[in-house]
Design a protein around this motif. Sequence first.
Motif, PDB file in Angstrom:
ATOM      1  N   THR A  13       0.839  -1.205   0.000  1.00  0.00           N
ATOM      2  CA  THR A  13       0.000   0.000   0.000  1.00  0.00           C
ATOM      3  C   THR A  13       0.874   1.256   0.000  1.00  0.00           C
ATOM      4  O   THR A  13       2.039   1.206   0.402  1.00  0.00           O
ATOM      5  CB  THR A  13      -0.945   0.019   1.220  1.00  0.00           C
ATOM      6  N   PRO A  14       0.299   2.385  -0.429  1.00  0.00           N
ATOM      7  CA  PRO A  14       1.070   3.628  -0.451  1.00  0.00           C
ATOM      8  C   PRO A  14       1.643   3.968   0.931  1.00  0.00           C
ATOM      9  O   PRO A  14       1.002   3.716   1.947  1.00  0.00           O
ATOM     10  CB  PRO A  14       0.035   4.679  -0.859  1.00  0.00           C
ATOM     11  N   GLY A  15       2.844   4.501   0.944  1.00  0.00           N
ATOM     12  CA  GLY A  15       3.458   4.968   2.187  1.00  0.00           C
ATOM     13  C   GLY A  15       4.218   3.897   2.950  1.00  0.00           C
ATOM     14  O   GLY A  15       4.747   4.143   4.030  1.00  0.00           O
ATOM     15  N   GLY A  17       6.991   2.379   2.023  1.00  0.00           N
ATOM     16  CA  GLY A  17       8.444   2.480   1.885  1.00  0.00           C
ATOM     17  C   GLY A  17       9.017   1.921   0.599  1.00  0.00           C
ATOM     18  O   GLY A  17      10.233   1.750   0.480  1.00  0.00           O
ATOM     19  N   LYS A  18       8.192   1.684  -0.404  1.00  0.00           N
ATOM     20  CA  LYS A  18       8.663   1.086  -1.653  1.00  0.00           C
ATOM     21  C   LYS A  18       9.653   1.993  -2.377  1.00  0.00           C
ATOM     22  O   LYS A  18      10.682   1.536  -2.856  1.00  0.00           O
ATOM     23  CB  LYS A  18       7.479   0.810  -2.592  1.00  0.00           C
ATOM     24  N   THR A  19       9.301   3.270  -2.459  1.00  0.00           N
ATOM     25  CA  THR A  19      10.139   4.207  -3.207  1.00  0.00           C
ATOM     26  C   THR A  19      11.500   4.374  -2.541  1.00  0.00           C
ATOM     27  O   THR A  19      12.539   4.331  -3.210  1.00  0.00           O
ATOM     28  CB  THR A  19       9.432   5.580  -3.296  1.00  0.00           C
ATOM     29  N   ASP A  82       0.787   4.275  -6.782  1.00  0.00           N
ATOM     30  CA  ASP A  82      -0.186   4.403  -5.707  1.00  0.00           C
ATOM     31  C   ASP A  82      -1.566   3.959  -6.191  1.00  0.00           C
ATOM     32  O   ASP A  82      -1.939   4.231  -7.326  1.00  0.00           O
ATOM     33  CB  ASP A  82      -0.285   5.864  -5.257  1.00  0.00           C
ATOM     34  N   ARG A 113      -0.095  12.754   2.499  1.00  0.00           N
ATOM     35  CA  ARG A 113      -0.183  12.831   1.044  1.00  0.00           C
ATOM     36  C   ARG A 113      -1.481  13.445   0.576  1.00  0.00           C
ATOM     37  O   ARG A 113      -1.799  13.418  -0.607  1.00  0.00           O
ATOM     38  CB  ARG A 113      -0.097  11.435   0.452  1.00  0.00           C
ATOM     39  N   ASN A 151       8.009  -1.729   9.195  1.00  0.00           N
ATOM     40  CA  ASN A 151       7.434  -0.908  10.267  1.00  0.00           C
ATOM     41  C   ASN A 151       8.371   0.180  10.748  1.00  0.00           C
ATOM     42  O   ASN A 151       7.935   1.233  11.188  1.00  0.00           O
ATOM     43  CB  ASN A 151       7.069  -1.795  11.458  1.00  0.00           C
ATOM     44  N   ASP A 155      13.827  -2.038   9.956  1.00  0.00           N
ATOM     45  CA  ASP A 155      13.282  -2.974   8.951  1.00  0.00           C
ATOM     46  C   ASP A 155      13.781  -2.589   7.566  1.00  0.00           C
ATOM     47  O   ASP A 155      14.171  -3.443   6.767  1.00  0.00           O
ATOM     48  CB  ASP A 155      11.743  -2.934   8.922  1.00  0.00           C
TER      49      ASP A 155
HETATM   50  P1  DAT Z   1       5.830   4.247  -0.877  1.00  0.00           P
HETATM   51  O1  DAT Z   1       6.773   4.359  -2.029  1.00  0.00           O
HETATM   52  O2  DAT Z   1       5.544   2.821  -0.515  1.00  0.00           O
HETATM   53  O3  DAT Z   1       4.570   5.020  -1.050  1.00  0.00           O
HETATM   54  P2  DAT Z   1       7.812   5.871   0.539  1.00  0.00           P
HETATM   55  O4  DAT Z   1       9.085   5.181   0.222  1.00  0.00           O
HETATM   56  O5  DAT Z   1       7.476   7.092  -0.221  1.00  0.00           O
HETATM   57  O6  DAT Z   1       6.574   4.834   0.418  1.00  0.00           O
HETATM   58  O7  DAT Z   1       7.822   6.135   2.124  1.00  0.00           O
HETATM   59  C1  DAT Z   1       6.869   6.952   2.775  1.00  0.00           C
HETATM   60  C2  DAT Z   1       7.487   7.593   3.997  1.00  0.00           C
HETATM   61  O8  DAT Z   1       7.736   6.627   5.005  1.00  0.00           O
HETATM   62  C3  DAT Z   1       8.820   8.279   3.723  1.00  0.00           C
HETATM   63  O9  DAT Z   1       8.819   9.474   4.462  1.00  0.00           O
HETATM   64  C4  DAT Z   1       9.858   7.334   4.262  1.00  0.00           C
HETATM   65  C5  DAT Z   1       9.129   6.614   5.366  1.00  0.00           C
HETATM   66  N1  DAT Z   1       9.497   5.170   5.516  1.00  0.00           N
HETATM   67  C6  DAT Z   1       9.675   4.295   4.524  1.00  0.00           C
HETATM   68  N2  DAT Z   1       9.947   3.061   4.991  1.00  0.00           N
HETATM   69  C7  DAT Z   1       9.937   3.156   6.347  1.00  0.00           C
HETATM   70  C8  DAT Z   1      10.149   2.225   7.419  1.00  0.00           C
HETATM   71  N3  DAT Z   1      10.451   0.929   7.212  1.00  0.00           N
HETATM   72  N4  DAT Z   1      10.057   2.705   8.687  1.00  0.00           N
HETATM   73  C9  DAT Z   1       9.785   3.996   8.913  1.00  0.00           C
HETATM   74  N5  DAT Z   1       9.574   4.912   7.949  1.00  0.00           N
HETATM   75  C10 DAT Z   1       9.651   4.515   6.691  1.00  0.00           C
END
Ligand code: DAT
Length: 175
Positions: A13-15, A17-19, A82, A113, A151, A155
């Motif tokens: 799901t969005p957010g 940490g994929k990017t 997303d 977002r 989380n 991780d």
């Molecule tokens: P996605 O690409 O899945 O939408 P993202 O890489 O943009 O997600 O990450 C969203 C935000 O969360 C960004 O501010 C970085 C943070 N983040 C990513 N992975 C995390 C993790 N394992 N623990 C804590 N924060 C994390």
Amino acid sequence: MMAKRPNILLTGTPGVGKTTLGKELAAKTGLTYVNIGELAHEGQYYDGYDEEYQCPVLDEDRVVDELDQKMMEGGVIVDIMDYHGCDLFPERWFDIVLYFARTNPVVHRLEDRGYTGKKLQDNVQCEIFQIIYEEAMEAYSEEIVHQLPSNTPEDLEENLEQLIQWTEQWIKDHN
Ligand code: DAT
């Protein structure tokens, strides 16, 4: 001839940490990071507008056509867009499919977002019921689909280390 390299699909799901992970993995391994949302935006691979979700509808066929040659060459990390699942991509493209999971949906990352109302609710439910994971298990051979916890920043580091090792091993095994 260039060494064979794996194609990796990042889902969740969005957010989740994929990017962040995808870009770091690309920097560490030399693979190419491709964000489907950006690709679609740059090429305007859209087909109408979804009023309910207030976003353009992805033209899936054009995205697949656009990427196919690159995928055949290998060495691509694909980051799904997303609010899109991953079943639009051909099964043959990927050597590994990763689903990033969270035990507690981080609502504030979605709110940051600008997600509100139905879109926010749907994304939270999507995480709780692991809808994208189910989709991935249906679309790809189960042996190549893996769940990774995302989380905490620890991780993230651990996932990155594991995936760097996996990539290096894959390249050794296939060349
Ligand atoms: P996605 O690409 O899945 O939408 P993202 O890489 O943009 O997600 O990450 C969203 C935000 O969360 C960004 O501010 C970085 C943070 N983040 C990513 N992975 C995390 C993790 N394992 N623990 C804590 N924060 C994390």
